[in-house]
Write a protein that holds these residues in place. Structure first.
Motif, PDB file in Angstrom:
ATOM      1  N   SER A 124      -3.738 -83.185-106.080  1.00 12.59           N
ATOM      2  CA  SER A 124      -5.030 -83.858-106.323  1.00 12.59           C
ATOM      3  C   SER A 124      -5.145 -83.992-107.785  1.00 12.59           C
ATOM      4  O   SER A 124      -5.006 -82.899-108.738  1.00 12.59           O
ATOM      5  CB  SER A 124      -6.328 -83.172-106.007  1.00 12.59           C
ATOM      6  N   PRO A 125      -5.382 -85.243-108.267  1.00 10.39           N
ATOM      7  CA  PRO A 125      -5.511 -85.463-109.890  1.00 10.39           C
ATOM      8  C   PRO A 125      -6.843 -84.821-110.176  1.00 10.39           C
ATOM      9  O   PRO A 125      -7.102 -84.472-111.723  1.00 10.39           O
ATOM     10  CB  PRO A 125      -5.626 -86.964-109.962  1.00 10.39           C
ATOM     11  N   THR A 126      -7.834 -84.811-109.501  1.00  8.98           N
ATOM     12  CA  THR A 126      -9.046 -84.365-109.653  1.00  8.98           C
ATOM     13  C   THR A 126      -8.967 -82.731-110.093  1.00  8.98           C
ATOM     14  O   THR A 126      -9.760 -82.452-111.413  1.00  8.98           O
ATOM     15  CB  THR A 126     -10.238 -84.556-108.793  1.00  8.98           C
ATOM     16  N   PHE A 127      -8.138 -82.166-109.436  1.00  6.18           N
ATOM     17  CA  PHE A 127      -8.049 -80.743-109.558  1.00  6.18           C
ATOM     18  C   PHE A 127      -7.298 -80.703-110.847  1.00  6.18           C
ATOM     19  O   PHE A 127      -7.797 -79.499-111.685  1.00  6.18           O
ATOM     20  CB  PHE A 127      -7.315 -80.240-108.533  1.00  6.18           C
TER      21      PHE A 127
ATOM     22  N   ASP B  21     -12.726 -75.563-104.273  1.00  7.77           N
ATOM     23  CA  ASP B  21     -13.088 -76.906-104.124  1.00  7.77           C
ATOM     24  C   ASP B  21     -12.006 -77.866-103.720  1.00  7.77           C
ATOM     25  O   ASP B  21     -12.355 -78.810-103.099  1.00  7.77           O
ATOM     26  CB  ASP B  21     -14.032 -77.501-105.361  1.00  7.77           C
TER      27      ASP B  21
ATOM     28  N   VAL C 231      -3.777 -80.287 -97.131  1.00  6.16           N
ATOM     29  CA  VAL C 231      -3.430 -79.464 -96.111  1.00  6.16           C
ATOM     30  C   VAL C 231      -3.087 -77.987 -96.759  1.00  6.16           C
ATOM     31  O   VAL C 231      -2.279 -77.858 -97.766  1.00  6.16           O
ATOM     32  CB  VAL C 231      -1.797 -79.930 -95.777  1.00  6.16           C
TER      33      VAL C 231
ATOM     34  N   LEU D 176     -11.052 -77.586-100.145  1.00  5.28           N
ATOM     35  CA  LEU D 176     -12.082 -78.046 -99.178  1.00  5.28           C
ATOM     36  C   LEU D 176     -11.957 -79.450 -98.969  1.00  5.28           C
ATOM     37  O   LEU D 176     -12.629 -80.015 -97.913  1.00  5.28           O
ATOM     38  CB  LEU D 176     -13.475 -77.739 -99.759  1.00  5.28           C
ATOM     39  N   ASN D 177     -11.362 -80.199-100.004  1.00  4.86           N
ATOM     40  CA  ASN D 177     -10.978 -81.668 -99.331  1.00  4.86           C
ATOM     41  C   ASN D 177     -10.178 -81.756 -98.181  1.00  4.86           C
ATOM     42  O   ASN D 177      -8.991 -81.125 -97.931  1.00  4.86           O
ATOM     43  CB  ASN D 177      -9.939 -82.280-100.432  1.00  4.86           C
ATOM     44  N   PRO D 178     -10.977 -82.539 -97.375  1.00  6.02           N
ATOM     45  CA  PRO D 178     -10.203 -82.532 -95.871  1.00  6.02           C
ATOM     46  C   PRO D 178      -8.545 -83.260 -95.927  1.00  6.02           C
ATOM     47  O   PRO D 178      -7.976 -82.832 -94.966  1.00  6.02           O
ATOM     48  CB  PRO D 178     -11.106 -83.675 -95.084  1.00  6.02           C
ATOM     49  N   PHE D 179      -8.439 -84.020 -96.773  1.00  4.47           N
ATOM     50  CA  PHE D 179      -7.101 -84.370 -96.934  1.00  4.47           C
ATOM     51  C   PHE D 179      -6.139 -83.615 -97.630  1.00  4.47           C
ATOM     52  O   PHE D 179      -4.798 -83.721 -97.776  1.00  4.47           O
ATOM     53  CB  PHE D 179      -7.153 -85.761 -97.738  1.00  4.47           C
TER      54      PHE D 179
END
Lengths: 141, 185
Positions: A122-125, A107, A115, A110-113
């Motif tokens: 990502s803090p969410t990850f 997931d 690379v 899959l974030n377009p931002f």
């Protein structure tokens, strides 16, 4: 309890390493994860003449004095490493952990931002992995 | 309420569908490419909006042809149809219409679920990016083709930490329909 998790990219470049201990031993775990890469390399390379060994879960990579190191490699050769201080963790738990860990990685990728091949910032990850780590071993207990 | 939902569901069942991840990733790739091309985040917002506008002026015909919706009497009804049928048909979600201004010319579409932004996390460098401003353009373009000039903007964005997506629509004027030629010519 899980003390450290790591994601390592195709070129053996670290994408994400997080330790869950009180002390300042990030360097130690970097070392542990680094050592694990050699074992993964050995386990995940298909042997000559052997049947195509296509299992993603690699199981216990090597035990150290205080920890056990487990590995998982995706078909895109992204490696997932987990260090646990629980010396008799159930295999089903470890497998389940890697499955959820892999899903979280997918997931995040899959974030377009994001690379591909760059660090997972990502803090969410990080939060999601935190949740998975905290939930480890509790489902069957 | 239930009767009003039905046309949306019927229209949703009739349109062809595309895999949600393909859709989300395609949109993500478009936004990323725009960011590389323009660098300035405000330019990207404008570009997305104008792309949306170009989609909207075409999409409205598809919508009218497939949705079988009757002519709307006023802007309230229009907003309702957009939310219940339009969004359902093309995005698979139905926002709620809320926060009407007293004169009935301004309202908000509230969405908790937005298929455009699955997996997306704004990096610190593009906090000014209005990721979904394409939706504003689509609405503006579509409404302009049915003789309503509107101003549409995003006021709340879940990517920026709000709890919901809020798209604010304001009716500027209703342009009277002009026939291109006179009968006797």
């Amino acid at each position: 309890m899980i003390v450290c998790v790591g994601v390592v990219g195709q070129a053996n470049n670290p994408l994400f390493i997080q330790s869950y201990t009180e002390g300042d031993d990030a360097l130690k775990f970097h070392h542990v994860v680094h050592c694990a890469l050699d074992v993964i390399e050995e386990k995940a390379t298909p042997k000559k003449g052997g049947t195509g060994y296509n299992e993603t879960y690699l199981g216990l990579l090597y035990p150290t004095e205080d920890y056990k190191v487990y590995g998982y490699v995706s078909n895109t050769r992204v490696k997932f490493i987990m260090v646990s201080d629980d010396l008799d963790a159930k295999e089903a738990d470890v497998r389940g952990f890697f499955k959820r860990f892999h899903a979280a990685y997918v997931d995040a990728a899959l974030n377009p931002f994001h690379v591909p091949g760059k660090r997972l910032a990502s803090p969410t990850f990080a939060a999601r992995v935190n949740g998975i780590v905290n939930g480890f071993g509790k489902s069957t207990a | 309420m239930k009767a009003a939902l039905r046309p949306g569901d019927a229209a949703f069942a009739n349109v062809e569908k595309v895999n949600a991840e393909l859709f989300t990733l395609t949109y993500g790739a478009v936004v990323r490419q725009l960011l590389t091309d323009h660098e300035d985040v405000d330019d990207v917002n404008k570009q997305l909006d104008s792309m949306g506008y170009n989609i909207g002026i075409r999409l409205i015909d598809e919508f009218l042809a497939k949705s079988n919706s009757a002519k709307c009497a006023d802007f309230r009804e229009t907003a309702d149809v957009i939310a219940k049928v339009g969004f359902k048909m093309f995005l698979g979600v139905s926002p709620t219409v809320a926060n009407w201004s007293p004169d009935g010319k301004e309202c908000s579409l509230l969405m908790d679920d937005n298929p455009l932004v699955d997996f997306v996390e704004l990096p610190d460098t593009c906090q000014g990016l209005s990721y979904c401003s394409i939706l504003c353009g689509v609405l503006r373009g579509a409404l302009e083709m049915i003789s309503m000039r509107t101003e549409v903007r995003i006021v709340k964005d879940m990517l920026k930490g709000d709890d919901v997506y809020e798209i604010r629509m304001r009716l500027i004027e209703t342009v009277p329909e002009e026939l291109p030629y006179k009968d006797d010519e």
